[in-house]
Design a protein around this motif. Structure first.
Motif, mmCIF file in Angstrom:
data_model
loop_
_atom_site.group_PDB
_atom_site.id
_atom_site.type_symbol
_atom_site.label_atom_id
_atom_site.label_comp_id
_atom_site.label_asym_id
_atom_site.label_seq_id
_atom_site.Cartn_x
_atom_site.Cartn_y
_atom_site.Cartn_z
ATOM 1 N N LEU A 140 1.082 -1.226 -0.131
ATOM 2 C CA LEU A 140 -0.065 0.116 -0.329
ATOM 3 C C LEU A 140 0.527 1.187 0.457
ATOM 4 C CD1 LEU A 140 -2.938 -1.143 3.153
ATOM 5 C CD2 LEU A 140 -2.750 -1.403 0.206
ATOM 6 N N ASN A 141 0.078 2.417 -0.223
ATOM 7 C CA ASN A 141 0.947 3.512 -0.283
ATOM 8 C C ASN A 141 0.799 4.194 0.970
ATOM 9 O OD1 ASN A 141 -1.247 4.792 -1.501
ATOM 10 N ND2 ASN A 141 -0.749 5.206 -3.304
ATOM 11 N N ASP A 142 0.665 5.321 0.782
ATOM 12 C CA ASP A 142 0.271 6.425 1.699
ATOM 13 C C ASP A 142 -1.321 6.880 2.069
ATOM 14 O OD1 ASP A 142 3.282 6.802 2.473
ATOM 15 O OD2 ASP A 142 3.511 8.942 2.097
ATOM 16 N N SER A 143 -1.779 6.733 0.914
ATOM 17 C CA SER A 143 -3.189 6.458 0.570
ATOM 18 C C SER A 143 -3.861 5.520 1.379
ATOM 19 C CB SER A 143 -3.684 7.461 -0.485
ATOM 20 O OG SER A 143 -3.012 8.274 -0.676
ATOM 21 N N VAL B 203 -0.958 -0.844 -4.174
ATOM 22 C CA VAL B 203 0.477 -0.392 -5.285
ATOM 23 C C VAL B 203 0.624 -1.919 -6.453
ATOM 24 C CG1 VAL B 203 2.672 0.447 -5.808
ATOM 25 C CG2 VAL B 203 1.458 1.556 -3.929
ATOM 26 N N ARG B 204 1.569 -2.449 -5.494
ATOM 27 C CA ARG B 204 1.548 -3.414 -6.656
ATOM 28 C C ARG B 204 0.845 -4.391 -5.160
ATOM 29 N NH1 ARG B 204 5.903 -2.170 -4.270
ATOM 30 N NH2 ARG B 204 7.581 -3.299 -3.487
ATOM 31 N N THR B 205 0.741 -5.832 -5.612
ATOM 32 C CA THR B 205 0.772 -7.048 -4.716
ATOM 33 C C THR B 205 1.900 -8.395 -5.645
ATOM 34 O OG1 THR B 205 -1.550 -7.628 -5.516
ATOM 35 C CG2 THR B 205 -0.514 -9.541 -4.532
ATOM 36 N N GLU B 206 2.245 -8.982 -4.446
ATOM 37 C CA GLU B 206 3.374 -10.054 -3.839
ATOM 38 C C GLU B 206 3.242 -10.953 -3.728
ATOM 39 O OE1 GLU B 206 6.913 -8.638 -1.706
ATOM 40 O OE2 GLU B 206 7.530 -6.697 -3.322
ATOM 41 N N TYR B 207 4.241 -11.703 -4.430
ATOM 42 C CA TYR B 207 3.026 -13.685 -3.196
ATOM 43 C C TYR B 207 4.383 -13.978 -3.284
ATOM 44 C CZ TYR B 207 -0.328 -12.532 -7.018
ATOM 45 O OH TYR B 207 -1.588 -12.331 -7.420
ATOM 46 N N VAL B 208 4.246 -14.828 -2.031
ATOM 47 C CA VAL B 208 4.980 -15.254 -0.964
ATOM 48 C C VAL B 208 5.372 -16.504 -0.776
ATOM 49 C CG1 VAL B 208 5.695 -12.775 -0.599
ATOM 50 C CG2 VAL B 208 4.601 -14.087 1.341
ATOM 51 N N SER B 209 6.030 -17.296 -0.141
ATOM 52 C CA SER B 209 5.621 -18.458 0.590
ATOM 53 C C SER B 209 5.779 -18.488 1.844
ATOM 54 C CB SER B 209 6.952 -19.195 0.220
ATOM 55 O OG SER B 209 6.745 -20.509 0.965
ATOM 56 N N ALA B 210 4.291 -18.443 2.224
ATOM 57 C CA ALA B 210 4.140 -18.239 3.916
ATOM 58 C C ALA B 210 4.829 -19.176 4.743
ATOM 59 C CB ALA B 210 2.458 -18.521 3.916
ATOM 60 N N GLY C 243 -2.783 -13.793 -8.959
ATOM 61 C CA GLY C 243 -4.183 -12.796 -10.106
ATOM 62 C C GLY C 243 -4.709 -13.285 -8.619
ATOM 63 N N GLU C 244 -4.592 -14.471 -8.514
ATOM 64 C CA GLU C 244 -5.547 -14.758 -7.083
ATOM 65 C C GLU C 244 -5.687 -13.954 -5.413
ATOM 66 O OE1 GLU C 244 -6.127 -19.230 -3.801
ATOM 67 O OE2 GLU C 244 -4.688 -18.300 -5.425
ATOM 68 N N GLU C 245 -6.674 -13.802 -5.889
ATOM 69 C CA GLU C 245 -7.170 -12.410 -4.635
ATOM 70 C C GLU C 245 -7.460 -12.882 -3.077
ATOM 71 O OE1 GLU C 245 -10.643 -10.150 -5.417
ATOM 72 O OE2 GLU C 245 -9.999 -9.206 -7.168
#
Length: 400
Positions: free
Chosen positions: A232-235, A239-246, A396-398
């Motif tokens: 997220l940005n200041d507002s 901004v973008r979505t990253e995919y990580v290994s939980a 692309g999954e939400e």
């Protein structure tokens, strides 16, 4: 007990009598002659032990004091060799034994491998055997750096090898790398979902977004940690979505059922006769004198004692003892107390297996019922168990 040095030099026990005993002792002290275990059994007489070298120096003292000296006992290696001189076979046997020990000390009789997990010890020993590194090889033919290089070359998952010769043992210390497949699996974007129902009692998140917190109740299949991280940005806009290994340590408290049942009647082995012992020699790959087992039913126990000259000088010879005790099988029935004790042992074993799996037991609610034919233990165990099953995340999954 005499020291080895005194035994090698040899000594004699002497009796000294006469009018000038005190002068005799003073002259011995002045000339540095050592008298040990001095005793005065009676007046004007003493006994003492003296080395052979010092005994030969008593002649001048004897002539000055006119005492009478008699040899009462001879002890030590020089006298033993003199008495055994005519026993040539005995001396030859001692010489051959010494030569055999000298020959054995120049070879490797034990190859010890430590630190290997993926590659089994028999597999590594077979490979070393193909390279000529076998039990009984001369230490002159053992090249530690070459052995380490061969193992690293033929086993890519081995990252480090330490080889050294200690006594008659070849010690190999191995380190293996972490499997790349595991690392790749951990790097794949994924969520953590609950794999059983319960209450979350602890949650430590390392990567991903927690969807539940400590104290929440989860159902099997619920999302615990999301592998989709929104930046997220200041507002507070995405901004973008990253995919990580939980990745997280999540412990869930839940109940597991427990049920054990066994019959009160059982077969009991009762010793029927005296135990019989038999001895054997284990030399290399051969076993001599082990005997054959009788057709009768018997309880067998084997005890083998390796022969070691020193801690690291192990001979390829072992003395073994086989104890066979005949027995008969009789039918028996557990009493109520015995059945409850066996049920308690079974429960302790089950609890130990849970602890080995890092499952903490919080509470138990069990009952033991003993009827005419069987003993039944049933109830529930409240445990804290690590929870979290990986589920892959498609880009692309939400976040749900």
């Amino acid at each position: 007990m005499e020291s080895p040095e005194k035994f090698v030099r040899g000594s004699v026990k002497i009796s000294v009598s006469g009018e000038q005993i005190e002068r005799f002792l003073n002259l011995c002290r002045a000339r540095g002659l050592l008298l040990e275990n001095v005793r005065l059994p009676e007046e004007k007489k003493l006994t003492a032990r003296i080395s052979i070298a010092d005994f030969k120096k008593l002649a001048p003292i004897h002539s000055k004091t006119h005492v009478r000296i008699h040899i009462l006992e001879k002890r030590g290696l020089p006298f033993f060799l003199y008495k055994s001189w005519r026993r040539k076979c005995f001396l030859v046997g001692i010489l051959l034994c010494a030569l055999l020990l000298f020959w054995l000390s120049g070879r490797i009789w034990n190859i010890h491998i430590d630190g290997n997990v993926k590659n089994s010890t028999p597999q590594l020993l077979e490979f070393l055997d193909q390279q000529g590194v076998i039990h009984g090889i001369s230490k002159k033919n053992v090249n530690c750096s070459e052995i380490a290089a061969l193992l690293r070359k033929n086993y890519p998952d081995i990252t480090f090898v330490s080889a050294r010769v200690q006594g008659t043992r070849l010690l190999l210390t191995i380190q293996e790398e972490v499997l790349e497949e595991t690392l790749q699996e951990e790097a794949v974007p994924c969520d953590l979902i609950a794999d059983f129902d319960g209450e979350i009692v602890s949650m430590t998140t390392r990567s991903g977004v927690p969807k539940m917190k400590t104290g929440d109740t989860c159902q099997k299949g619920d999302l615990l940690i999301s592998g989709i991280v929104e930046i997220l940005n200041d507002s507070q806009e995405v901004v973008r979505t990253e995919y990580v290994s939980a990745d997280a340590d999540i412990y869930v408290r839940h109940q597991i059922p427990y049920y054990q049942e066994f019959s009160l009647s059982y077969q009991k082995k009762i010793a029927d006769g005296k135990p019989k012992n038999s001895w054997y020699f284990h030399i290399g790959n051969w076993i001599l004198g082990a005997g054959s087992a009788s057709r009768e039913q018997h309880i067998t126990s084997v005890e083998e004692i390796p022969w070691q000259v020193t801690e690291n000088f192990a001979l390829p010879i072992s003395l073994g003892k086989i104890t066979r005790t005949p027995y008969q099988i009789e039918k028996a029935v557990y009493t109520k107390e015995q059945a409850e004790e066996k049920a308690a042992r079974q429960l302790k074993l089950y609890e130990k297996n849970l602890l080995d799996q890092y499952i903490t037991i919080v509470d138990t609610s069990l009952s033991i019922t003993v009827d005419k034919t069987c003993c039944i233990t049933k109830g529930t165990l409240t445990v804290d168990e690590k929870c979290g099953e990986r589920r892959s995340v498609q880009k692309g999954e939400e976040t749900s």
